[in-house]
Design an enzyme around this catalytic site. Sequence first.
Site, PDB file in Angstrom:
ATOM      1  N   ARG A 162       0.843  -1.217   0.000  1.00  0.00           N
ATOM      2  CA  ARG A 162       0.000   0.000   0.000  1.00  0.00           C
ATOM      3  C   ARG A 162       0.872   1.260   0.000  1.00  0.00           C
ATOM      4  O   ARG A 162       0.595   2.229   0.700  1.00  0.00           O
ATOM      5  CB  ARG A 162      -0.924   0.036   1.228  1.00  0.00           C
ATOM      6  CG  ARG A 162      -1.960  -1.068   1.289  1.00  0.00           C
ATOM      7  CD  ARG A 162      -2.960  -0.957   0.142  1.00  0.00           C
ATOM      8  NE  ARG A 162      -4.126  -1.778   0.370  1.00  0.00           N
ATOM      9  CZ  ARG A 162      -4.184  -3.081   0.112  1.00  0.00           C
ATOM     10  NH1 ARG A 162      -3.142  -3.703  -0.410  1.00  0.00           N
ATOM     11  NH2 ARG A 162      -5.297  -3.760   0.347  1.00  0.00           N
ATOM     12  N   SER A 235     -10.407  -0.628   3.584  1.00  0.00           N
ATOM     13  CA  SER A 235      -9.604  -0.754   4.812  1.00  0.00           C
ATOM     14  C   SER A 235      -9.186   0.629   5.292  1.00  0.00           C
ATOM     15  O   SER A 235      -8.556   1.370   4.546  1.00  0.00           O
ATOM     16  CB  SER A 235      -8.335  -1.558   4.548  1.00  0.00           C
ATOM     17  OG  SER A 235      -8.659  -2.837   4.072  1.00  0.00           O
ATOM     18  N   GLU A 331      -4.599   3.760   6.512  1.00  0.00           N
ATOM     19  CA  GLU A 331      -4.384   3.541   5.079  1.00  0.00           C
ATOM     20  C   GLU A 331      -5.009   4.699   4.297  1.00  0.00           C
ATOM     21  O   GLU A 331      -4.578   5.044   3.205  1.00  0.00           O
ATOM     22  CB  GLU A 331      -5.014   2.205   4.644  1.00  0.00           C
ATOM     23  CG  GLU A 331      -4.439   1.722   3.332  1.00  0.00           C
ATOM     24  CD  GLU A 331      -5.384   0.871   2.519  1.00  0.00           C
ATOM     25  OE1 GLU A 331      -5.524   1.164   1.320  1.00  0.00           O
ATOM     26  OE2 GLU A 331      -5.973  -0.065   3.080  1.00  0.00           O
TER      27      GLU A 331
HETATM   28  N1  EPU Z   1     -10.274 -10.716  10.661  1.00  0.00           N
HETATM   29  C1  EPU Z   1     -10.992 -10.785  11.833  1.00  0.00           C
HETATM   30  N2  EPU Z   1     -12.017  -9.916  12.021  1.00  0.00           N
HETATM   31  C2  EPU Z   1     -12.359  -8.978  11.107  1.00  0.00           C
HETATM   32  C3  EPU Z   1     -11.625  -8.906   9.915  1.00  0.00           C
HETATM   33  C4  EPU Z   1     -10.580  -9.781   9.711  1.00  0.00           C
HETATM   34  O1  EPU Z   1     -10.710 -11.619  12.686  1.00  0.00           O
HETATM   35  O2  EPU Z   1     -13.305  -8.234  11.354  1.00  0.00           O
HETATM   36  C5  EPU Z   1      -9.211 -11.684  10.407  1.00  0.00           C
HETATM   37  C6  EPU Z   1      -9.689 -12.689   9.367  1.00  0.00           C
HETATM   38  O3  EPU Z   1     -10.327 -13.755   9.932  1.00  0.00           O
HETATM   39  C7  EPU Z   1      -8.401 -13.126   8.741  1.00  0.00           C
HETATM   40  C8  EPU Z   1      -7.526 -11.894   8.843  1.00  0.00           C
HETATM   41  O4  EPU Z   1      -8.110 -11.047   9.816  1.00  0.00           O
HETATM   42  O5  EPU Z   1      -7.794 -14.154   9.463  1.00  0.00           O
HETATM   43  C9  EPU Z   1      -7.347 -11.194   7.524  1.00  0.00           C
HETATM   44  O6  EPU Z   1      -8.617 -10.763   7.038  1.00  0.00           O
HETATM   45  P1  EPU Z   1      -8.954 -10.642   5.471  1.00  0.00           P
HETATM   46  O7  EPU Z   1      -8.517 -11.851   4.769  1.00  0.00           O
HETATM   47  O8  EPU Z   1     -10.379 -10.220   5.372  1.00  0.00           O
HETATM   48  O9  EPU Z   1      -8.018  -9.527   4.923  1.00  0.00           O
HETATM   49  P2  EPU Z   1      -7.550  -8.166   5.571  1.00  0.00           P
HETATM   50  O10 EPU Z   1      -6.140  -8.296   6.000  1.00  0.00           O
HETATM   51  O11 EPU Z   1      -8.536  -7.751   6.583  1.00  0.00           O
HETATM   52  C10 EPU Z   1      -6.622  -7.205   3.305  1.00  0.00           C
HETATM   53  C11 EPU Z   1      -6.668  -5.897   2.561  1.00  0.00           C
HETATM   54  C12 EPU Z   1      -8.017  -5.745   1.847  1.00  0.00           C
HETATM   55  C13 EPU Z   1      -8.153  -6.902   0.872  1.00  0.00           C
HETATM   56  C14 EPU Z   1      -8.063  -8.225   1.667  1.00  0.00           C
HETATM   57  C15 EPU Z   1      -8.080  -9.432   0.768  1.00  0.00           C
HETATM   58  C16 EPU Z   1      -5.244  -4.351   3.808  1.00  0.00           C
HETATM   59  C17 EPU Z   1      -5.184  -3.166   4.717  1.00  0.00           C
HETATM   60  N3  EPU Z   1      -6.472  -4.793   3.493  1.00  0.00           N
HETATM   61  O12 EPU Z   1      -7.630  -7.142   4.315  1.00  0.00           O
HETATM   62  O13 EPU Z   1      -7.970  -4.533   1.096  1.00  0.00           O
HETATM   63  O14 EPU Z   1      -9.393  -6.841   0.184  1.00  0.00           O
HETATM   64  O15 EPU Z   1      -6.810  -8.266   2.406  1.00  0.00           O
HETATM   65  O16 EPU Z   1      -6.867  -9.544   0.091  1.00  0.00           O
HETATM   66  O17 EPU Z   1      -4.197  -4.851   3.395  1.00  0.00           O
HETATM   67  C18 EPU Z   1      -8.506  -2.238   1.065  1.00  0.00           C
HETATM   68  O18 EPU Z   1      -7.299  -2.019   0.995  1.00  0.00           O
HETATM   69  O19 EPU Z   1      -9.341  -1.299   1.080  1.00  0.00           O
HETATM   70  C19 EPU Z   1      -8.977  -3.608   1.190  1.00  0.00           C
HETATM   71  C20 EPU Z   1     -10.257  -3.901   1.369  1.00  0.00           C
END
Ligand code: EPU
Length: 335
Positions: A162, A235, A331
């Site tokens: 990012r 995010s 972010e």
């Molecule tokens: N998790 C929780 N609770 C929540 C959300 C997430 O426990 O409310 C846990 C999930 O269970 C999982 C982990 O956190 O084990 C990661 O969650 P997820 O796979 O949903 O991905 P993320 O890290 O929350 C990132 C990006 C998203 C992108 C997703 C999928 C960043 C800041 N965010 O989210 O990007 O869609 O991976 O690749 O890197 C964005 O940048 O606007 C965005 C939506």
Amino acid sequence: MRLLRNKSLKEYNSFGIDVKAKNFISITSENELKQTIRKVYASELFILGGGSNMLLTKDLDKTVVHVNLKGKEILEEDDASVLVCVKSGENWHQFILWCLENNFGGLENLSLIPGNVGSAPIQNIGAYGVELKDSFVSCEALNVQTLETTVFSKEECCFGYRNSVFKNELKNRFVITSVTFRLTKKEHQLHTGYGAIQSELVGIENPGIRDVSNAVIKIRQEKLPDPKEIGNSGSFFKNPIISVEEFEAIKIKHSELPSYPANEGHVKIPAGWLIDQAGFKGYRKGDAGVHEKQALVLVNYGNASGAEILDLAEKIRGKINSEYGISLEFEVNIF
Ligand code: EPU
């Protein structure tokens, strides 16, 4: 090209925050862009793309230039791949749909990300195991001081998680006018490693780029709020990257803390998990809230002010810091 005064920006930012711009102008050609920038002091200039990664906390005492450059052009192609140049004002998801119609592969995992093409390199957008930089070749940008156009190669953009040169040394110094991608025409490299994508593809024989896109769209629609219905900027926080030593130290108290591999000696912690554990998922105060299905996303249920959303973000940051000793970084850009 018409200059508007005291224009509400509610329709121009995905959080749907109702602040006003002192001056507002929408430009549709590079010439108009140059003419406008020439007349405005650099400190008075505010470049607006899709407005999908910003939180506006006050009226802007500036000239907001809405970059509305449109067009897609195939620069070069052979049997295997194609070089596509897209103007920065094109909507990102519409561009992906156009790629799918033409069977151009590489960006399908980035389906449904809100915003415009021109903002995508600034934060090297990424999702489901793919980042913009994987298909990026170069971008063209206008220097706001000299009005010269520069082509930035992938190396010169210094892409990171990012992150890019446009968020650092070159912040506010260039307006991206177009982006060029190298996309595949056959033997597409599918990125289906992400667990949720794999599950969506079960039962599909020989999945293609359209199937991956559909899977991503389905997952996003299930987990992420649609900015047309509930204001948000995706995010709000980055997933923090900490050293393995820090991680081990935190784990003494929080043994269940999850992590993903990052660069050497470091791990990435899912901020969504931290915020969820801290009890904020689904939290709401007035019209500012934390999305009920994804704790990383802050939402505006209607009439929240930018300051209210920022207050909530700071509150979350404070709690995570005191509980885990981890400092969350925004972010989203705050203005
Ligand atoms: N998790 C929780 N609770 C929540 C959300 C997430 O426990 O409310 C846990 C999930 O269970 C999982 C982990 O956190 O084990 C990661 O969650 P997820 O796979 O949903 O991905 P993320 O890290 O929350 C990132 C990006 C998203 C992108 C997703 C999928 C960043 C800041 N965010 O989210 O990007 O869609 O991976 O690749 O890197 C964005 O940048 O606007 C965005 C939506």
